[in-house]
Design an enzyme around this catalytic site. Structure first.
Site, PDB file in Angstrom:
ATOM      1  N   ARG A 114     -17.086   0.239   2.695  1.00 51.67           N
ATOM      2  CA  ARG A 114     -17.526   0.666   1.367  1.00 51.67           C
ATOM      3  C   ARG A 114     -19.006   0.383   1.122  1.00 51.67           C
ATOM      4  O   ARG A 114     -19.626   1.045   0.297  1.00 51.67           O
ATOM      5  CB  ARG A 114     -16.679  -0.010   0.293  1.00 51.67           C
ATOM      6  CG  ARG A 114     -15.339   0.683   0.103  1.00 51.67           C
ATOM      7  CD  ARG A 114     -14.529   0.018  -0.975  1.00 51.67           C
ATOM      8  NE  ARG A 114     -13.422   0.856  -1.415  1.00 51.67           N
ATOM      9  CZ  ARG A 114     -12.441   0.428  -2.203  1.00 51.67           C
ATOM     10  NH1 ARG A 114     -12.432  -0.816  -2.637  1.00 51.67           N
ATOM     11  NH2 ARG A 114     -11.480   1.244  -2.571  1.00 51.67           N
ATOM     12  N   LYS A 134       5.247   0.323  -1.914  1.00 52.08           N
ATOM     13  CA  LYS A 134       6.091   0.598  -3.073  1.00 52.08           C
ATOM     14  C   LYS A 134       6.227   2.076  -3.420  1.00 52.08           C
ATOM     15  O   LYS A 134       5.237   2.786  -3.591  1.00 52.08           O
ATOM     16  CB  LYS A 134       5.520  -0.120  -4.294  1.00 52.08           C
ATOM     17  CG  LYS A 134       5.760  -1.616  -4.269  1.00 52.08           C
ATOM     18  CD  LYS A 134       5.068  -2.218  -5.449  1.00 52.08           C
ATOM     19  CE  LYS A 134       5.838  -3.389  -6.047  1.00 52.08           C
ATOM     20  NZ  LYS A 134       5.179  -3.836  -7.288  1.00 52.08           N
ATOM     21  N   GLY A 151      -8.645   2.790   0.409  1.00 48.48           N
ATOM     22  CA  GLY A 151      -9.370   1.651   0.950  1.00 48.48           C
ATOM     23  C   GLY A 151      -8.587   1.004   2.074  1.00 48.48           C
ATOM     24  O   GLY A 151      -9.144   0.647   3.111  1.00 48.48           O
ATOM     25  N   GLY A 185      -6.401   4.334  -4.986  1.00 46.92           N
ATOM     26  CA  GLY A 185      -5.844   4.798  -6.259  1.00 46.92           C
ATOM     27  C   GLY A 185      -6.581   6.027  -6.770  1.00 46.92           C
ATOM     28  O   GLY A 185      -5.964   6.972  -7.273  1.00 46.92           O
TER      29      GLY A 185
HETATM   30  C1  3PG Z   1      -9.861  -0.310  -5.140  1.00 44.48           C
HETATM   31  O1  3PG Z   1     -10.017  -1.172  -4.270  1.00 44.48           O
HETATM   32  O2  3PG Z   1      -8.850   0.393  -5.204  1.00 44.48           O
HETATM   33  C2  3PG Z   1     -10.972  -0.062  -6.108  1.00 44.48           C
HETATM   34  O3  3PG Z   1     -12.101  -0.827  -5.803  1.00 44.48           O
HETATM   35  C3  3PG Z   1     -10.498  -0.324  -7.506  1.00 44.48           C
HETATM   36  O4  3PG Z   1     -10.107  -1.655  -7.643  1.00 44.48           O
HETATM   37  P1  3PG Z   1      -9.001  -2.032  -8.707  1.00 44.48           P
HETATM   38  O5  3PG Z   1      -7.720  -1.397  -8.230  1.00 44.48           O
HETATM   39  O6  3PG Z   1      -8.959  -3.537  -8.756  1.00 44.48           O
HETATM   40  O7  3PG Z   1      -9.427  -1.448 -10.034  1.00 44.48           O
HETATM   41 MG    MG Z   2      -6.754   0.548  -5.735  1.00 51.31          MG
END
Ligand code: 3PG
Ligand code: MG
Length: 418
Positions: A60, A225, A375, A399
Site C-alpha cells: 500500500r 465469514k 488488502g 472492503g
Molecule cells: C482496510 O484495510 O480495509 C482499509 O485500510 C480500511 O480499514 P478499516 O477497515 O479499518 O476502515
Molecule cells: Mg477492510
C-alpha cells in the site's frame, strides 16, 4: 468518470502549494516474525514500541508512490495523512505511522518529515517548515476521535483542522473510500479536490467489472465469514457465470448442502441463507469437494485431505483440497474475466497454503482480465512469492472493492464527484 484527477491539479500548477494527500497506509505489521496476520487487530504488536515493528507488506505504500512522486516533482509541499489499524480515537503507540513514514522515505529516495501528532503543534510546525518538493507524514488520523465519529459536528471540527494544512486535496486512499470518515468525506468538501492516480486506476478497473465484463466472468471468494460477503454474493450472482467459494466461509455452505463439517468454522445462523443462495444460484456456485482437515488450528497439526462428505467430527478444515483446486482451475481456465477476493485457506501456515497458491496460479494462467481485490488477498499474493505482474490488477482495497462491486455509493468517491 466525472471526477477531476491529479493531472487536472498538476496542470493548474502546484509548485509551492501545500497539497494534502489522503493515503491508505494501513499496512500489515508484525514483530519481526516474518508472518502476515490480521492487521486489524491480532498482528498489531501489542505493547511493542514502534521501532520494533516490521512492515510485513509495503504494497500500500508502493501504491501511492506515483501520486506522491508526481507532486514532489512538481514542487508541491506534500502533506500525507492516513489511518493505521483501529486505535480507539486516542494516541496508541503500537499504531504509530512513524515506521511507515520511514519506509516511505526509503521508497521515495528522499527524507520524509514526520509529525508526532495529527493536527497539533508538531503537525503545524512540520507543515510550516516544508520546503517545495518535500513530504511530511502526519501521525495516525484515528488517534483523533473526530476522524471516525458518527457525529457530523465532531467530524466537521476535525476536518476543519486537517483541511487547514492544504490548499488542495488529493484522495489516493482507495482502501478507505468506503468509510464516511472526516479525512475521506468531509475534508474534500472544504478544499479543491481531485482523485489521485491510484484511486483513478482502481475505479477504472472495477467499473470494467461492473459495466461490461467479457465472459465467462468467474469470481472466486474466500475469507472466513459468509456474513461479511453476503451482500457481495447477492449482488454478484446475477452478473457472474460462476462463483467459486473457498476459505473458512465454505463450511457454512457445505453444512447447507447437508455435510457435517466437524470443528470447522461455521456460522450456524447463516446456514439457511446459504441454502437459499445455493437454490437460487442456478448452479453457478461451485463449492469444494475435498478439504484439508487438521487436528488443531496450528502450523504443525496432523492433517489429511478428506472428501467434504467425510470430515471427522474432531477435525477442523483449514484449506481446500487438491481435487477442489483442480476443479476451480478448470473453471478459471475458461474465464475471460476473473475477480478474486479472500484466501482459500490458512495460507499463513505452509501446510494450508496450497489451496490459495493453486487458485492464484490458475488465475495467472488464465487468458483473462484478472483482478485481485483486497488488502489481504493482495498480501497473500506477495507472501506466497507469486508474480504480481501476472495479474491485470491488484486492488489495494478489500472492503472498498467489494462495496464497489455491490454497487454501493462510496462516500469517498461521492465526495470527489461533488
Ligand atoms: C482496510 O484495510 O480495509 C482499509 O485500510 C480500511 O480499514 P478499516 O477497515 O479499518 O476502515
Ligand atoms: Mg477492510
Amino acid at each position: 468518470m466525472s471526477i477531476r484527477n491529479l493531472d487536472d491539479l498538476l496542470a493548474e500548477g502546484v509548485s509551492g502549494r501545500r497539497v494534502l494527500v489522503r493515503a491508505d497506509l494501513n499496512v500489515p505489521l508484525d514483530k519481526q516474525t516474518g508472518d502476515i496476520g490480521d492487521h486489524k487487530s491480532a498482528s498489531a504488536p501489542r505493547g511493542g514500541t514502534p521501532d520494533r515493528v516490521r512492515i510485513a507488506d509495503d504494497g500500500r505504500i508502493r501504491a501511492v508512490l506515483p501520486t506522491l512522486g508526481a507532486l514532489v516533482s512538481a514542487g508541491a509541499k506534500v502533506v500525507v495523512c492516513s489511518h493505521l489499524g483501529r486505535p480507539k480515537g486516542a494516541p496508541d503507540p503500537q499504531f504509530s505511522l512513524r515506521p511507515v513514514a520511514g519506509r516511505l522515505g526509503e521508497l521515495l529516495g528522499a527524507p520524509v518529515h514526520f509529525a508526532s501528532d495529527t493536527v497539533g503543534d508538531s503537525a503545524r510546525s512540520t507543515v510550516e517548515a516544508l520546503a517545495d518538493g518535500q513530504v511530511a507524514v502526519l501521525e495516525n488520523l484515528r488517534f483523533n476521535a473526530g476522524e471516525t465519529s458518527k457525529d457530523d459536528a465532531e467530524r466537521d471540527a476535525f476536518a476543519d483542522q486537517l483541511a487547514a494544512f492544504g490548499e488542495a486535496y488529493v484522495d489516493d486512499a482507495f482502501g478507505a473510500v468506503h468509510r464516511k470518515h472526516a479525512s475521506v468525506y468531509d475534508v474534500p468538501a472544504r478544499l479543491p479536490h481531485v482523485a489521485g492516480r491510484l484511486v483513478l486506476r482502481e475505479v477504472e478497473v472495477l467499473s470494467k467489472l461492473t459495466s461490461d465484463p467479457e465472459r465467462p466472468y468467474v469470481v472466486v471468494l474466500g475469507g472466513s465469514k459468509v456474513s461479511d460477503k453476503l451482500a457481495v454474493i447477492e449482488a454478484l450472482l446475477p452478473k457472474v457465470d460462476r462463483l467459486l467459494i473457498g476459505g473458512g466461509m465454505c463450511f457454512t455452505f457445505l453444512k447447507a448442502q447437508g455435510h457435517e463439517v466437524g470443528s470447522s468454522l461455521l456460522e450456524e445462523e447463516m446456514v439457511e441463507t446459504c441454502g437459499n443462495l445455493l437454490e437460487r444460484s442456478g448452479g453457478k456456485i461451485m463449492l469444494p469437494v475435498d478439504v484439508v482437515a487438521a487436528d488443531a488450528f496450528a502450523p504443525d497439526a496432523a492433517h489429511d485431505t478428506v472428501p467434504v462428505g467425510g470430515i471427522p467430527s474432531h477435525r477442523v478444515g483449514l484449506d481446500i483440497g487438491p481435487e477442489t483446486v483442480a476443479g476451480f482451475a478448470a473453471a478459471l481456465s475458461q474465464a475471460k474475466t476473473i475477480f478474486w477476493n479472500g484466501p482459500m485457506g490458512v495460507f499463513e501456515m505452509a501446510a494450508f497454503a496450497n489451496g490459495t497458491r493453486g487458485v492464484a496460479e490458475a488465475i495467472t494462467k488464465a487468458d483473462a482480465f484478472t483482478v485481485v481485490g483486497g488488502g489481504d488477498s493482495a498480501a497473500a499474493v506477495r507472501a506466497l512469492g507469486l508474480d504480481e505482474s501476472a495479474f491485470s490488477h491488484i486492488s489495494t482495497g478489500g472492503g472498498a472493492s467489494l462495496e464497489y462491486l455491490e454497487g454501493q455509493t462510496l462516500p469517498g468517491i461521492a465526495a470527489l464527484e461533488n
